[in-house]
Design an enzyme around this catalytic site. Structure first.
Site, PDB file in Angstrom:
ATOM      1  N   THR A  77      16.785  21.345  71.095  1.00 37.37           N
ATOM      2  CA  THR A  77      16.648  22.154  72.300  1.00 37.37           C
ATOM      3  C   THR A  77      16.814  23.632  71.968  1.00 37.37           C
ATOM      4  O   THR A  77      17.648  24.023  71.160  1.00 37.37           O
ATOM      5  CB  THR A  77      17.668  21.748  73.394  1.00 37.37           C
ATOM      6  N   SER A  78      15.976  24.439  72.628  1.00 34.48           N
ATOM      7  CA  SER A  78      16.057  25.897  72.415  1.00 34.48           C
ATOM      8  C   SER A  78      17.236  26.468  73.188  1.00 34.48           C
ATOM      9  O   SER A  78      17.588  27.629  73.023  1.00 34.48           O
ATOM     10  CB  SER A  78      14.762  26.556  72.897  1.00 34.48           C
ATOM     11  N   VAL A 122      11.985  14.178  79.936  1.00 41.51           N
ATOM     12  CA  VAL A 122      11.601  13.291  81.046  1.00 41.51           C
ATOM     13  C   VAL A 122      10.705  12.156  80.537  1.00 41.51           C
ATOM     14  O   VAL A 122      10.066  11.463  81.314  1.00 41.51           O
ATOM     15  CB  VAL A 122      10.866  14.106  82.148  1.00 41.51           C
ATOM     16  N   ASP A 123      10.722  11.957  79.186  1.00 37.62           N
ATOM     17  CA  ASP A 123       9.724  11.068  78.572  1.00 37.62           C
ATOM     18  C   ASP A 123      10.178   9.630  78.383  1.00 37.62           C
ATOM     19  O   ASP A 123       9.444   8.821  77.820  1.00 37.62           O
ATOM     20  CB  ASP A 123       9.278  11.669  77.209  1.00 37.62           C
ATOM     21  N   CYS A 177       1.011   9.328 100.108  1.00 38.31           N
ATOM     22  CA  CYS A 177       1.773   8.118 100.399  1.00 38.31           C
ATOM     23  C   CYS A 177       0.989   7.220 101.363  1.00 38.31           C
ATOM     24  O   CYS A 177       0.502   7.690 102.399  1.00 38.31           O
ATOM     25  CB  CYS A 177       3.091   8.561 101.043  1.00 38.31           C
ATOM     26  N   GLN A 207      17.388  16.428  78.417  1.00 34.49           N
ATOM     27  CA  GLN A 207      16.578  17.295  79.280  1.00 34.49           C
ATOM     28  C   GLN A 207      15.162  16.733  79.378  1.00 34.49           C
ATOM     29  O   GLN A 207      14.356  17.175  80.193  1.00 34.49           O
ATOM     30  CB  GLN A 207      16.504  18.713  78.708  1.00 34.49           C
ATOM     31  N   CYS A 228       7.284   9.828  97.255  1.00 34.14           N
ATOM     32  CA  CYS A 228       6.683  10.586  98.373  1.00 34.14           C
ATOM     33  C   CYS A 228       7.641  11.696  98.799  1.00 34.14           C
ATOM     34  O   CYS A 228       8.821  11.445  99.042  1.00 34.14           O
ATOM     35  CB  CYS A 228       6.441   9.632  99.555  1.00 34.14           C
ATOM     36  N   HIS A 287      16.931  15.999  83.956  1.00 35.17           N
ATOM     37  CA  HIS A 287      15.724  16.535  84.600  1.00 35.17           C
ATOM     38  C   HIS A 287      14.780  15.450  85.081  1.00 35.17           C
ATOM     39  O   HIS A 287      13.601  15.711  85.311  1.00 35.17           O
ATOM     40  CB  HIS A 287      15.000  17.478  83.615  1.00 35.17           C
ATOM     41  N   CYS A 329       8.739  10.702 102.887  1.00 33.76           N
ATOM     42  CA  CYS A 329       9.603   9.531 103.192  1.00 33.76           C
ATOM     43  C   CYS A 329      10.387   9.065 101.970  1.00 33.76           C
ATOM     44  O   CYS A 329      11.195   8.159 102.040  1.00 33.76           O
ATOM     45  CB  CYS A 329       8.746   8.386 103.745  1.00 33.76           C
TER      46      CYS A 329
HETATM   47  C1  BV8 Z   1      18.655  25.317  88.732  1.00 31.58           C
HETATM   48  C2  BV8 Z   1      11.531  18.956  83.821  1.00 31.58           C
HETATM   49  C3  BV8 Z   1      19.999  25.862  90.586  1.00 31.58           C
HETATM   50  C4  BV8 Z   1      10.174  19.227  84.340  1.00 31.58           C
HETATM   51  C5  BV8 Z   1      12.463  21.133  83.190  1.00 31.58           C
HETATM   52  C6  BV8 Z   1      15.354  32.151  88.896  1.00 31.58           C
HETATM   53  C7  BV8 Z   1      15.094  31.320  89.980  1.00 31.58           C
HETATM   54  C8  BV8 Z   1      15.473  29.996  89.992  1.00 31.58           C
HETATM   55  C9  BV8 Z   1      16.151  29.465  88.901  1.00 31.58           C
HETATM   56  C10 BV8 Z   1      16.402  30.307  87.834  1.00 31.58           C
HETATM   57  C11 BV8 Z   1      16.033  31.638  87.816  1.00 31.58           C
HETATM   58  N1  BV8 Z   1      16.413  32.174  86.623  1.00 31.58           N
HETATM   59  C12 BV8 Z   1      17.025  31.233  85.883  1.00 31.58           C
HETATM   60  C13 BV8 Z   1      17.032  30.115  86.608  1.00 31.58           C
HETATM   61  C14 BV8 Z   1      17.593  28.856  86.225  1.00 31.58           C
HETATM   62  C15 BV8 Z   1      16.451  28.038  85.616  1.00 31.58           C
HETATM   63  C16 BV8 Z   1      16.319  28.447  84.169  1.00 31.58           C
HETATM   64  O1  BV8 Z   1      17.192  28.144  83.397  1.00 31.58           O
HETATM   65  N2  BV8 Z   1      15.216  29.123  83.828  1.00 31.58           N
HETATM   66  C17 BV8 Z   1      15.030  29.518  82.453  1.00 31.58           C
HETATM   67  C18 BV8 Z   1      13.528  29.482  82.120  1.00 31.58           C
HETATM   68  C19 BV8 Z   1      15.626  30.918  82.287  1.00 31.58           C
HETATM   69  N3  BV8 Z   1      16.887  26.691  85.752  1.00 31.58           N
HETATM   70  C20 BV8 Z   1      16.513  25.988  86.823  1.00 31.58           C
HETATM   71  O2  BV8 Z   1      15.711  26.360  87.654  1.00 31.58           O
HETATM   72  C21 BV8 Z   1      17.186  24.643  86.948  1.00 31.58           C
HETATM   73  N4  BV8 Z   1      17.715  24.487  88.266  1.00 31.58           N
HETATM   74  O3  BV8 Z   1      19.087  26.235  88.097  1.00 31.58           O
HETATM   75  O4  BV8 Z   1      19.040  25.017  90.024  1.00 31.58           O
HETATM   76  C22 BV8 Z   1      19.240  26.996  91.215  1.00 31.58           C
HETATM   77  C23 BV8 Z   1      18.412  26.715  92.280  1.00 31.58           C
HETATM   78  C24 BV8 Z   1      17.749  27.787  92.889  1.00 31.58           C
HETATM   79  C25 BV8 Z   1      17.906  29.094  92.409  1.00 31.58           C
HETATM   80  C26 BV8 Z   1      18.740  29.345  91.314  1.00 31.58           C
HETATM   81  C27 BV8 Z   1      19.400  28.288  90.706  1.00 31.58           C
HETATM   82  C28 BV8 Z   1      16.188  23.534  86.704  1.00 31.58           C
HETATM   83  C29 BV8 Z   1      15.742  23.585  85.270  1.00 31.58           C
HETATM   84  C30 BV8 Z   1      14.960  22.305  84.946  1.00 31.58           C
HETATM   85  C31 BV8 Z   1      13.498  22.623  84.830  1.00 31.58           C
HETATM   86  N5  BV8 Z   1      12.782  21.406  84.408  1.00 31.58           N
HETATM   87  N6  BV8 Z   1      11.895  19.975  82.816  1.00 31.58           N
HETATM   88  C32 BV8 Z   1       9.139  18.986  83.287  1.00 31.58           C
HETATM   89  O5  BV8 Z   1       9.471  18.551  82.172  1.00 31.58           O
HETATM   90  O6  BV8 Z   1       7.978  19.220  83.615  1.00 31.58           O
HETATM   91  S1  BV8 Z   1      12.854  22.271  82.004  1.00 31.58           S
HETATM   92  C33 BV8 Z   1      12.055  21.864  80.584  1.00 31.58           C
HETATM   93  O7  BV8 Z   1      12.053  22.998  79.781  1.00 31.58           O
HETATM   94  C34 BV8 Z   1      12.778  20.847  79.757  1.00 31.58           C
HETATM   95  O8  BV8 Z   1      13.304  19.823  80.528  1.00 31.58           O
HETATM   96  C35 BV8 Z   1      13.797  21.636  79.042  1.00 31.58           C
HETATM   97  O9  BV8 Z   1      14.986  21.747  79.747  1.00 31.58           O
HETATM   98  C36 BV8 Z   1      13.121  22.979  78.978  1.00 31.58           C
HETATM   99  C37 BV8 Z   1      12.575  23.208  77.607  1.00 31.58           C
HETATM  100  O10 BV8 Z   1      13.632  23.264  76.829  1.00 31.58           O
HETATM  101  P1  BV8 Z   1      13.688  22.431  75.473  1.00 31.58           P
HETATM  102  O11 BV8 Z   1      13.796  20.991  75.774  1.00 31.58           O
HETATM  103  O12 BV8 Z   1      14.739  23.074  74.690  1.00 31.58           O
HETATM  104  O13 BV8 Z   1      12.263  22.626  74.807  1.00 31.58           O
HETATM  105  P2  BV8 Z   1      11.728  23.950  74.056  1.00 31.58           P
HETATM  106  O14 BV8 Z   1      10.268  23.748  73.829  1.00 31.58           O
HETATM  107  O15 BV8 Z   1      12.202  25.166  74.789  1.00 31.58           O
HETATM  108  O16 BV8 Z   1      12.486  23.931  72.643  1.00 31.58           O
HETATM  109  C38 BV8 Z   1      12.214  22.887  71.719  1.00 31.58           C
HETATM  110  C39 BV8 Z   1      13.204  23.059  70.588  1.00 31.58           C
HETATM  111  O17 BV8 Z   1      12.990  21.983  69.678  1.00 31.58           O
HETATM  112  C40 BV8 Z   1      12.986  24.335  69.797  1.00 31.58           C
HETATM  113  O18 BV8 Z   1      14.264  24.931  69.560  1.00 31.58           O
HETATM  114  C41 BV8 Z   1      12.358  23.860  68.485  1.00 31.58           C
HETATM  115  O19 BV8 Z   1      12.788  24.658  67.399  1.00 31.58           O
HETATM  116  C42 BV8 Z   1      12.963  22.505  68.358  1.00 31.58           C
HETATM  117  N7  BV8 Z   1      12.195  21.527  67.561  1.00 31.58           N
HETATM  118  C43 BV8 Z   1      10.852  21.469  67.336  1.00 31.58           C
HETATM  119  N8  BV8 Z   1      10.587  20.386  66.569  1.00 31.58           N
HETATM  120  C44 BV8 Z   1      11.768  19.760  66.324  1.00 31.58           C
HETATM  121  C45 BV8 Z   1      12.797  20.482  66.959  1.00 31.58           C
HETATM  122  N9  BV8 Z   1      14.095  20.104  66.920  1.00 31.58           N
HETATM  123  C46 BV8 Z   1      14.392  18.995  66.216  1.00 31.58           C
HETATM  124  N10 BV8 Z   1      13.463  18.245  65.581  1.00 31.58           N
HETATM  125  C47 BV8 Z   1      12.149  18.603  65.607  1.00 31.58           C
HETATM  126  N11 BV8 Z   1      11.236  17.850  64.956  1.00 31.58           N
HETATM  127 ZN    ZN Z   2       5.753   8.682 102.517  1.00 34.47          ZN
END
Ligand code: BV8
Ligand code: ZN
Length: 257
Positions: free
Chosen positions: A192-193, A103-104, A151, A101, A127, A119, A130
Site C-alpha cells: 500500500t502507498s 475489494v478483490d 433494481c 483496502q 440497490c 473498503h 431499498c
Molecule cells: C472518508 C474502494 C470520511 C473503491 C477506495 C476530501 C473530501 C472527502 C474525503 C477526503 C478529502 N481529502 C481526503 C479525504 C479522505 C479520503 C482520502 O484519503 N483521499 C486521499 C486520495 C487523499 N478518504 C476517503 O474519502 C475515505 N472516506 O474519509 O470518510 C469523510 C467523509 C466525507 C468527507 C471527509 C471525510 C474513503 C476512502 C476509500 C476510497 N475507496 N477503494 C474502489 O476500489 O474502487 S480507495 C483505493 O485507493 C484503494 O482501496 C486503496 O485504499 C487506495 C489505493 O491505495 P493502495 O491500495 O495503496 O494502492 P496504490 O496503487 O496507491 O499503491 C500500490 C502500492 O503497491 C504502491 O506503494 C506500490 O509500490 C506497491 N506495489 C506494487 N507492486 C507491488 C507492490 N507492493 C508489494 N508487492 C508488489 N508486487
Molecule cells: Zn431497490
C-alpha cells in the site's frame, strides 16, 4: 533473497496476534492493476474520478461499466503467493487479522480466516434505494442493453458494495480493524502507498500502541519513515520467504504453498 531482520522473524514466531494491512500492491502479481498503473481501457480516468457518488449519479452506466470490467478481471484472477503466505502464517501464529483496502476478494479466496474489508467487496452489488442485494448478472445484463442497471423491485440504481471517496467506512470493519491493530504484537503493511485515509493511519497507530511494524513494498511509501523495518520487494516474493523463516524458527511445519 529478501532482506528482513532476524528480529522480525523472531517476533513473528513469538507473536500471539499479527495484523496485516494490505493494499493494491499485494494483488499486482495476480494481474490486477494498482491504482497507479495504467489500467488499459480506463487509462484516461483517475480512480477518484470514478470511485465517488457524484460520478456514479452523473453517469451510472459508466461507473457500473468500470466496476463490471474490474469484477471480470478479479473473477479471472487467482490469489498469488503473497495472499497464500498470509493464509499459511495462521499455522504459526494464533491470530492473524488481514485488514485489507482491496475489494478483490482474493484474501478470502486464498483462505485467510479473518479478513476485514475496509473498503467493501466488488463481487457484491446492491440497490441504492431499498438496499436489496442485486442478483449476480443484473449489471451485466443491463450494460449489454446499453442502460444503467436498476433494481427489479423499486427501480433504484444498482451500485457496487465498495466505499467511495468521501464515504464513511463500514463502522463494524473499522471497529474490528481498530481492535486487531491494538492487539497486534507485529503489524505488517503490505502493498500500500499509504495515502488513502483513514486506512493509512493503521501502521502509525499500531506502532504507537506497541506493535513492531514492518512494511513490504518495492518502493517507499507514506509510512516508510514511520515503521520499524522497511523490506524492499514484491509481496509475492517476500512473504513466502518470511513465512518459511517463521516456520523454520518455530520447529518447522509444512512449507508455504
Ligand atoms: C472518508 C474502494 C470520511 C473503491 C477506495 C476530501 C473530501 C472527502 C474525503 C477526503 C478529502 N481529502 C481526503 C479525504 C479522505 C479520503 C482520502 O484519503 N483521499 C486521499 C486520495 C487523499 N478518504 C476517503 O474519502 C475515505 N472516506 O474519509 O470518510 C469523510 C467523509 C466525507 C468527507 C471527509 C471525510 C474513503 C476512502 C476509500 C476510497 N475507496 N477503494 C474502489 O476500489 O474502487 S480507495 C483505493 O485507493 C484503494 O482501496 C486503496 O485504499 C487506495 C489505493 O491505495 P493502495 O491500495 O495503496 O494502492 P496504490 O496503487 O496507491 O499503491 C500500490 C502500492 O503497491 C504502491 O506503494 C506500490 O509500490 C506497491 N506495489 C506494487 N507492486 C507491488 C507492490 N507492493 C508489494 N508487492 C508488489 N508486487
Ligand atoms: Zn431497490
Amino acid at each position: 533473497m529478501p532482506d528482513f531482520s532476524d528480529a522480525l522473524v523472531d517476533r513473528l514466531s513469538r507473536a500471539d496476534h499479527v495484523a496485516v494491512l494490505t493494499g493494491a500492491g499485494i494483488s499486482a502479481e495476480s494481474g490486477i492493476s494498482t491504482f497507479r498503473d495504467p489500467d488499459g481501457l480506463w487509462e484516461e480516468f483517475e480512480p477518484q474520478e470514478l470511485a465517488n457518488v457524484e460520478a456514479f449519479l452523473d453517469n451510472p452506466e459508466l461507473v457500473q461499466g468500470w466496476y463490471r470490467h474490474r469484477r471480470q478481471v478479479v473473477e479471472e484472477a487467482e490469489p498469488n503467493a503473497g495472499h497464500r503466505a498470509l493464509a499459511a502464517l495462521e499455522a504459526h501464529v494464533p491470530a492473524v487479522s488481514v485488514v485489507t483496502q482491496n475489494v478483490d476478494d482474493l484474501h478470502n479466496r486464498a483462505g485467510s480466516s479473518t479478513v476485514i474489508e475496509l473498503h467493501g467487496n466488488i463481487t457484491h452489488n446492491y440497490c441504492v434505494d431499498c438496499e436489496r442485494d442485486a442478483a449476480p448478472g443484473t449489471v451485466d445484463a443491463a450494460i449489454q442493453h446499453g442502460q444503467p442497471a436498476r433494481c427489479p423491485d423499486c427501480d433504484g440504481l444498482i451500485r457496487p458494495d465498495v466505499v467511495w471517496f468521501g464515504e464513511m467506512l463500514p463502522p463494524d470493519a473499522v471497529e474490528r480493524a481498530d481492535a486487531a491493530t491494538a492487539q497486534a504484537d507485529v503489524f505488517l503493511s503490505v502493498g500500500t502507498s499509504a495515502v488513502v485515509y483513514p486506512a493509512a493511519r493503521y501502521p502509525v497507530v499500531a506502532r504507537e500502541q506497541g506493535a513492531y511494524v514492518a512494511e513490504v513494498n518495492p518502493d517507499t511509501t507514506g509510512v516508510t519513515d514511520a515503521v520499524d523495518e522497511s523490506i524492499r520487494g514484491p509481496a509475492g516474493e517476500v512473504l513466502p520467504v518470511l513465512v518459511d523463516a517463521v516456520a523454520d524458527s518455530d520447529g518447522g511445519a509444512e512449507p508455504t504453498p
